[in-house]
Design a protein around this motif. Sequence first.
Motif, PDB file in Angstrom:
ATOM      1  N   ALA A  23     -18.588 -38.683  10.119  1.00  0.00           N
ATOM      2  CA  ALA A  23     -18.068 -37.415   9.599  1.00  0.00           C
ATOM      3  C   ALA A  23     -18.444 -37.187   8.140  1.00  0.00           C
ATOM      4  O   ALA A  23     -18.093 -36.156   7.574  1.00  0.00           O
ATOM      5  N   ARG A  24     -19.156 -38.097   7.524  1.00  0.00           N
ATOM      6  CA  ARG A  24     -19.581 -37.962   6.115  1.00  0.00           C
ATOM      7  C   ARG A  24     -20.437 -36.723   5.984  1.00  0.00           C
ATOM      8  O   ARG A  24     -21.366 -36.497   6.750  1.00  0.00           O
ATOM      9  N   SER A  25     -20.118 -35.883   5.043  1.00  0.00           N
ATOM     10  CA  SER A  25     -20.864 -34.637   4.831  1.00  0.00           C
ATOM     11  C   SER A  25     -22.087 -34.876   3.963  1.00  0.00           C
ATOM     12  O   SER A  25     -22.054 -35.672   3.027  1.00  0.00           O
ATOM     13  N   VAL A  26     -23.159 -34.190   4.306  1.00  0.00           N
ATOM     14  CA  VAL A  26     -24.375 -34.223   3.506  1.00  0.00           C
ATOM     15  C   VAL A  26     -24.730 -32.790   3.126  1.00  0.00           C
ATOM     16  O   VAL A  26     -24.361 -31.841   3.816  1.00  0.00           O
ATOM     17  N   ALA A  27     -25.447 -32.645   2.042  1.00  0.00           N
ATOM     18  CA  ALA A  27     -25.832 -31.331   1.536  1.00  0.00           C
ATOM     19  C   ALA A  27     -27.294 -31.372   1.089  1.00  0.00           C
ATOM     20  O   ALA A  27     -27.859 -32.457   0.915  1.00  0.00           O
ATOM     21  N   PRO A  28     -27.914 -30.234   0.914  1.00  0.00           N
ATOM     22  CA  PRO A  28     -29.287 -30.222   0.399  1.00  0.00           C
ATOM     23  C   PRO A  28     -29.381 -30.975  -0.923  1.00  0.00           C
ATOM     24  O   PRO A  28     -28.514 -30.859  -1.788  1.00  0.00           O
ATOM     25  N   GLY A  29     -30.424 -31.782  -1.036  1.00  0.00           N
ATOM     26  CA  GLY A  29     -30.627 -32.590  -2.237  1.00  0.00           C
ATOM     27  C   GLY A  29     -30.286 -34.055  -2.018  1.00  0.00           C
ATOM     28  O   GLY A  29     -30.730 -34.908  -2.777  1.00  0.00           O
ATOM     29  N   ASP A  30     -29.494 -34.369  -0.982  1.00  0.00           N
ATOM     30  CA  ASP A  30     -29.155 -35.762  -0.689  1.00  0.00           C
ATOM     31  C   ASP A  30     -30.388 -36.492  -0.149  1.00  0.00           C
ATOM     32  O   ASP A  30     -31.225 -35.904   0.531  1.00  0.00           O
ATOM     33  N   VAL A  31     -30.482 -37.787  -0.458  1.00  0.00           N
ATOM     34  CA  VAL A  31     -31.581 -38.617   0.023  1.00  0.00           C
ATOM     35  C   VAL A  31     -31.015 -39.603   1.038  1.00  0.00           C
ATOM     36  O   VAL A  31     -30.073 -40.335   0.743  1.00  0.00           O
ATOM     37  N   LEU A  32     -31.605 -39.616   2.243  1.00  0.00           N
ATOM     38  CA  LEU A  32     -31.167 -40.506   3.314  1.00  0.00           C
ATOM     39  C   LEU A  32     -32.194 -41.603   3.517  1.00  0.00           C
ATOM     40  O   LEU A  32     -33.398 -41.354   3.474  1.00  0.00           O
ATOM     41  N   THR A  33     -31.709 -42.823   3.758  1.00  0.00           N
ATOM     42  CA  THR A  33     -32.565 -43.956   4.062  1.00  0.00           C
ATOM     43  C   THR A  33     -32.031 -44.581   5.339  1.00  0.00           C
ATOM     44  O   THR A  33     -30.852 -44.917   5.414  1.00  0.00           O
ATOM     45  N   PHE A  34     -32.907 -44.738   6.336  1.00  0.00           N
ATOM     46  CA  PHE A  34     -32.471 -45.292   7.619  1.00  0.00           C
ATOM     47  C   PHE A  34     -33.662 -45.856   8.384  1.00  0.00           C
ATOM     48  O   PHE A  34     -34.806 -45.443   8.173  1.00  0.00           O
ATOM     49  N   PRO A  35     -33.386 -46.815   9.284  1.00  0.00           N
ATOM     50  CA  PRO A  35     -34.468 -47.363  10.103  1.00  0.00           C
ATOM     51  C   PRO A  35     -34.748 -46.449  11.299  1.00  0.00           C
ATOM     52  O   PRO A  35     -33.837 -45.869  11.879  1.00  0.00           O
ATOM     53  N   GLN A  36     -36.012 -46.323  11.635  1.00  0.00           N
ATOM     54  CA  GLN A  36     -36.404 -45.575  12.828  1.00  0.00           C
ATOM     55  C   GLN A  36     -37.637 -46.250  13.402  1.00  0.00           C
ATOM     56  O   GLN A  36     -38.649 -46.369  12.716  1.00  0.00           O
ATOM     57  N   ALA A  37     -37.504 -46.708  14.636  1.00  0.00           N
ATOM     58  CA  ALA A  37     -38.548 -47.485  15.297  1.00  0.00           C
ATOM     59  C   ALA A  37     -38.805 -48.750  14.465  1.00  0.00           C
ATOM     60  O   ALA A  37     -37.879 -49.494  14.188  1.00  0.00           O
ATOM     61  N   ASP A  38     -40.032 -48.971  14.012  1.00  0.00           N
ATOM     62  CA  ASP A  38     -40.362 -50.163  13.227  1.00  0.00           C
ATOM     63  C   ASP A  38     -40.504 -49.863  11.747  1.00  0.00           C
ATOM     64  O   ASP A  38     -41.013 -50.684  10.989  1.00  0.00           O
ATOM     65  N   ALA A  39     -40.077 -48.678  11.323  1.00  0.00           N
ATOM     66  CA  ALA A  39     -40.270 -48.278   9.931  1.00  0.00           C
ATOM     67  C   ALA A  39     -38.943 -47.887   9.292  1.00  0.00           C
ATOM     68  O   ALA A  39     -37.965 -47.613   9.972  1.00  0.00           O
ATOM     69  N   ILE A  40     -38.927 -47.869   7.979  1.00  0.00           N
ATOM     70  CA  ILE A  40     -37.776 -47.386   7.222  1.00  0.00           C
ATOM     71  C   ILE A  40     -38.121 -45.978   6.755  1.00  0.00           C
ATOM     72  O   ILE A  40     -39.147 -45.762   6.110  1.00  0.00           O
ATOM     73  N   ARG A  41     -37.290 -45.021   7.107  1.00  0.00           N
ATOM     74  CA  ARG A  41     -37.516 -43.633   6.732  1.00  0.00           C
ATOM     75  C   ARG A  41     -36.700 -43.285   5.495  1.00  0.00           C
ATOM     76  O   ARG A  41     -35.546 -43.675   5.377  1.00  0.00           O
ATOM     77  N   VAL A  42     -37.303 -42.559   4.577  1.00  0.00           N
ATOM     78  CA  VAL A  42     -36.620 -42.048   3.396  1.00  0.00           C
ATOM     79  C   VAL A  42     -36.905 -40.548   3.372  1.00  0.00           C
ATOM     80  O   VAL A  42     -38.064 -40.134   3.297  1.00  0.00           O
ATOM     81  N   VAL A  43     -35.835 -39.748   3.473  1.00  0.00           N
ATOM     82  CA  VAL A  43     -36.012 -38.298   3.513  1.00  0.00           C
ATOM     83  C   VAL A  43     -35.037 -37.622   2.556  1.00  0.00           C
ATOM     84  O   VAL A  43     -33.937 -38.116   2.327  1.00  0.00           O
ATOM     85  N   ARG A  44     -35.470 -36.496   1.998  1.00  0.00           N
ATOM     86  CA  ARG A  44     -34.602 -35.673   1.143  1.00  0.00           C
ATOM     87  C   ARG A  44     -34.247 -34.427   1.946  1.00  0.00           C
ATOM     88  O   ARG A  44     -35.130 -33.765   2.503  1.00  0.00           O
ATOM     89  N   ILE A  45     -32.970 -34.129   2.018  1.00  0.00           N
ATOM     90  CA  ILE A  45     -32.507 -32.965   2.762  1.00  0.00           C
ATOM     91  C   ILE A  45     -32.829 -31.711   1.953  1.00  0.00           C
ATOM     92  O   ILE A  45     -32.440 -31.590   0.798  1.00  0.00           O
ATOM     93  N   LEU A  46     -33.551 -30.787   2.591  1.00  0.00           N
ATOM     94  CA  LEU A  46     -33.898 -29.525   1.954  1.00  0.00           C
ATOM     95  C   LEU A  46     -32.983 -28.397   2.419  1.00  0.00           C
ATOM     96  O   LEU A  46     -32.688 -27.487   1.654  1.00  0.00           O
ATOM     97  N   ALA A  47     -32.575 -28.462   3.678  1.00  0.00           N
ATOM     98  CA  ALA A  47     -31.741 -27.400   4.241  1.00  0.00           C
ATOM     99  C   ALA A  47     -30.875 -27.969   5.347  1.00  0.00           C
ATOM    100  O   ALA A  47     -31.154 -29.041   5.879  1.00  0.00           O
ATOM    101  N   LEU A  48     -29.820 -27.235   5.679  1.00  0.00           N
ATOM    102  CA  LEU A  48     -28.955 -27.597   6.795  1.00  0.00           C
ATOM    103  C   LEU A  48     -29.363 -26.737   7.989  1.00  0.00           C
ATOM    104  O   LEU A  48     -29.662 -25.558   7.835  1.00  0.00           O
ATOM    105  N   GLY A  49     -29.397 -27.327   9.151  1.00  0.00           N
ATOM    106  CA  GLY A  49     -29.819 -26.578  10.324  1.00  0.00           C
ATOM    107  C   GLY A  49     -28.669 -25.824  10.966  1.00  0.00           C
ATOM    108  O   GLY A  49     -27.529 -26.276  10.961  1.00  0.00           O
ATOM    109  N   GLU A  50     -28.980 -24.658  11.504  1.00  0.00           N
ATOM    110  CA  GLU A  50     -27.992 -23.891  12.257  1.00  0.00           C
ATOM    111  C   GLU A  50     -27.884 -24.436  13.673  1.00  0.00           C
ATOM    112  O   GLU A  50     -26.846 -24.354  14.304  1.00  0.00           O
ATOM    113  N   ARG A  51     -29.004 -24.950  14.173  1.00  0.00           N
ATOM    114  CA  ARG A  51     -29.063 -25.443  15.547  1.00  0.00           C
ATOM    115  C   ARG A  51     -30.145 -26.501  15.642  1.00  0.00           C
ATOM    116  O   ARG A  51     -30.926 -26.689  14.717  1.00  0.00           O
TER     117      ARG A  51
END
Length: 123
Positions: free
Chosen positions: A45-73
């Motif tokens: 339930a942690r809220s995120v907003a544009p500008g936040d940086v997320l770091t998480f594992p996906q498959a065999d790699a570590i992904r680092v992404v910056r949120i630019l926008a929130l999706g409607e769907r």
Amino acid sequence: MTETPSLRIDKWLWHARFFKTRSLAAKQVSEGKIRVNATKISKPARSVAPGDVLTFPQADAIRVVRILALGERRGPAPEAQALYEDLSPPEEQPAQKPLARGGPRPTKKERRRLINSRTEALD
């Protein structure tokens, strides 16, 4: 007093198509595998907003992404890719070794010659 728009992290990860289902995204968050601005989180339930940086594992790699926008769907892939900026370093592909075969497959002419040489050796 304006409040910045925010969205649950599990929902955003699902909208951005990093996980196939929202429950998979929530599971990754609950297991503490996702960081928001370098801080481990464990609540979906942690809220995120544009500008936040997320770091998480996906498959065999570590992904680092910056949120630019929130999706409607959860839309098509091009729409999902517009929600974030990928900050991950480019993956280095390991050099693939050739298959351990005895060489290329013989042609029909080479196979006939091989069969003929074997039959001649037996005579």
